[in-house]
Every structure is written in C-alpha cells, then in structure tokens.
Design a protein around this motif. Structure first.
Motif, PDB file in Angstrom:
ATOM      1  N   GLU A 229       7.225   9.892  -5.869  1.00 47.32           N
ATOM      2  CA  GLU A 229       6.589   8.707  -6.432  1.00 47.32           C
ATOM      3  C   GLU A 229       6.075   7.820  -5.305  1.00 47.32           C
ATOM      4  O   GLU A 229       6.664   7.748  -4.226  1.00 47.32           O
ATOM      5  CB  GLU A 229       7.594   7.916  -7.267  1.00 47.32           C
ATOM      6  CG  GLU A 229       8.118   8.661  -8.466  1.00 47.32           C
ATOM      7  CD  GLU A 229       7.062   8.818  -9.564  1.00 47.32           C
ATOM      8  OE1 GLU A 229       6.204   7.917  -9.676  1.00 47.32           O
ATOM      9  OE2 GLU A 229       7.097   9.836 -10.241  1.00 47.32           O
ATOM     10  N   THR A 230       5.039   7.062  -5.547  1.00 46.78           N
ATOM     11  CA  THR A 230       4.425   6.194  -4.557  1.00 46.78           C
ATOM     12  C   THR A 230       5.380   5.094  -4.147  1.00 46.78           C
ATOM     13  O   THR A 230       5.511   4.777  -2.962  1.00 46.78           O
ATOM     14  CB  THR A 230       3.131   5.579  -5.129  1.00 46.78           C
ATOM     15  OG1 THR A 230       2.254   6.620  -5.491  1.00 46.78           O
ATOM     16  CG2 THR A 230       2.455   4.686  -4.105  1.00 46.78           C
ATOM     17  N   TRP A 231       6.055   4.507  -5.079  1.00 44.44           N
ATOM     18  CA  TRP A 231       6.986   3.430  -4.757  1.00 44.44           C
ATOM     19  C   TRP A 231       8.109   3.920  -3.847  1.00 44.44           C
ATOM     20  O   TRP A 231       8.595   3.185  -3.001  1.00 44.44           O
ATOM     21  CB  TRP A 231       7.563   2.776  -6.025  1.00 44.44           C
ATOM     22  CG  TRP A 231       8.464   3.670  -6.838  1.00 44.44           C
ATOM     23  CD1 TRP A 231       8.124   4.498  -7.833  1.00 44.44           C
ATOM     24  CD2 TRP A 231       9.864   3.817  -6.645  1.00 44.44           C
ATOM     25  NE1 TRP A 231       9.195   5.162  -8.310  1.00 44.44           N
ATOM     26  CE2 TRP A 231      10.315   4.752  -7.578  1.00 44.44           C
ATOM     27  CE3 TRP A 231      10.802   3.251  -5.788  1.00 44.44           C
ATOM     28  CZ2 TRP A 231      11.634   5.141  -7.682  1.00 44.44           C
ATOM     29  CZ3 TRP A 231      12.100   3.641  -5.920  1.00 44.44           C
ATOM     30  CH2 TRP A 231      12.525   4.587  -6.854  1.00 44.44           C
ATOM     31  N   LEU A 232       8.459   5.207  -4.034  1.00 46.31           N
ATOM     32  CA  LEU A 232       9.499   5.783  -3.187  1.00 46.31           C
ATOM     33  C   LEU A 232       8.986   5.929  -1.745  1.00 46.31           C
ATOM     34  O   LEU A 232       9.719   5.662  -0.779  1.00 46.31           O
ATOM     35  CB  LEU A 232       9.926   7.140  -3.750  1.00 46.31           C
ATOM     36  CG  LEU A 232      11.220   7.707  -3.207  1.00 46.31           C
ATOM     37  CD1 LEU A 232      12.376   6.725  -3.358  1.00 46.31           C
ATOM     38  CD2 LEU A 232      11.544   9.005  -3.893  1.00 46.31           C
ATOM     39  N   ILE A 233       7.744   6.296  -1.575  1.00 50.67           N
ATOM     40  CA  ILE A 233       7.151   6.412  -0.249  1.00 50.67           C
ATOM     41  C   ILE A 233       7.073   5.032   0.388  1.00 50.67           C
ATOM     42  O   ILE A 233       7.413   4.842   1.573  1.00 50.67           O
ATOM     43  CB  ILE A 233       5.761   7.065  -0.319  1.00 50.67           C
ATOM     44  CG1 ILE A 233       5.896   8.523  -0.735  1.00 50.67           C
ATOM     45  CG2 ILE A 233       5.042   6.969   1.029  1.00 50.67           C
ATOM     46  CD1 ILE A 233       4.582   9.215  -0.996  1.00 50.67           C
ATOM     47  N   VAL A 234       6.627   4.022  -0.392  1.00 49.86           N
ATOM     48  CA  VAL A 234       6.541   2.660   0.114  1.00 49.86           C
ATOM     49  C   VAL A 234       7.928   2.179   0.514  1.00 49.86           C
ATOM     50  O   VAL A 234       8.126   1.579   1.584  1.00 49.86           O
ATOM     51  CB  VAL A 234       5.898   1.731  -0.927  1.00 49.86           C
ATOM     52  CG1 VAL A 234       6.018   0.260  -0.520  1.00 49.86           C
ATOM     53  CG2 VAL A 234       4.452   2.101  -1.148  1.00 49.86           C
ATOM     54  N   LEU A 235       8.910   2.449  -0.322  1.00 48.77           N
ATOM     55  CA  LEU A 235      10.291   2.046  -0.034  1.00 48.77           C
ATOM     56  C   LEU A 235      10.785   2.729   1.244  1.00 48.77           C
ATOM     57  O   LEU A 235      11.397   2.091   2.111  1.00 48.77           O
ATOM     58  CB  LEU A 235      11.207   2.391  -1.210  1.00 48.77           C
ATOM     59  CG  LEU A 235      12.680   2.011  -1.012  1.00 48.77           C
ATOM     60  CD1 LEU A 235      12.827   0.500  -0.909  1.00 48.77           C
ATOM     61  CD2 LEU A 235      13.509   2.558  -2.148  1.00 48.77           C
TER      62      LEU A 235
END
Length: 150
Positions: A15-21
């Motif tokens: 997920e994108t949010w996981l990459i950002v995190l």
C-alpha cells in the motif's frame, strides 16, 4: 476513495501509505542517528576541551614550579659569584700586602747591604788587610759566632 497499491515483483502488493510510513520511519531513524552522532561529537569535543584545560593547568603549574626553581637557582648563582668576587678581592689584598712587605724587606736588605759595604770600606781604610779576602772579618773564638769547642 480507493487506496493505491504498488506491485513489486511477483505478487507482492504494498500500500502507498505503508511506503510513506516506511520512508518517514527511515527518515526519523536517520535523523535520530544524526542527532546521536552530533551529540556524541559534542560530548567528545567537550571532553577533549576539558582534557586540554586540565593539561594546560598542569603545564601552568609545572611552569610556575620551574620558574620558582629557576629564580632560586639564579639567586644562589648570584650569591656564589658575589662570594667568589669577595674572596678574589681578599686574595688580591693579601697579595698586595705580601708584595708590599716583600718590597719593604728588599729595601731594608738593600739598606743593610749598603751599610755593610760602607762599614767594610771604612774598616779597610782604618786597618788595611784586616779582612780575610771576601770582605768579612775573620772569625775569632772570643766573640759571638766563635767556635763552640772550648
């Protein structure tokens, strides 16, 4: 609204949010490591400066002690030189007095020799041939300096 997902390789979906995190966590970890290294560097610098201050104090104390020792040695050297000058002056004075006494004795000896010569000359006038040839009167047994056998 649908969360976007990224596909990596065969069947891995992130997920994108996981990459950002993950990026944020890596940045926070890097920032913390940077802060820790900076603090460590500051502490090491402070420790090094404190060691330098301690060493500087030790050098100043050593310099003070050596300066005091140098002053003491200088005073002793000056005292020794003054004593040597005083002793030399005393020796020179004794030498001067001894030379003066020697000159006086030589003058007195010269006076005695002159008087003796005058007396010999007068004795020769009064009684020619009375001397024994070397200018001295013959020794008789009657007066001082005579024979010791009787």
């Amino acid at each position: 609204m649908r969360a976007s997902a990224h596909h990596f390789g065969e069947g891995i979906v992130v997920e994108t949010w996981l990459i950002v995190l993950l990026v944020v966590v890596v940045l926070v970890v890097l920032a913390l490591v940077g802060l820790a290294l900076a603090k460590r560097s500051r502490v090491a610098g402070a420790r090094r400066r404190e060691q330098q201050r301690v060493q500087a104090r030790e050098h100043l104390e050593e310099a003070r002690l050596r300066g005091a020792q140098a002053e003491k040695e200088q005073a002793l050297a000056e005292e020794q030189a003054a004593r040597a000058r005083r002793e030399r002056a005393e020796v020179e004075e004794r030498t001067r007095l001894a030379e003066q006494e020697a000159r006086q004795r030589a003058a007195a000896a010269q006076e005695h020799a002159s008087a003796a010569e005058r007396l010999r000359a007068e004795a020769e006038k009064l009684a020619p041939g009375l001397g024994d040839g070397d200018g001295r009167a013959p020794v008789t047994g009657d007066g001082p300096g005579g024979s010791t056998r009787r």
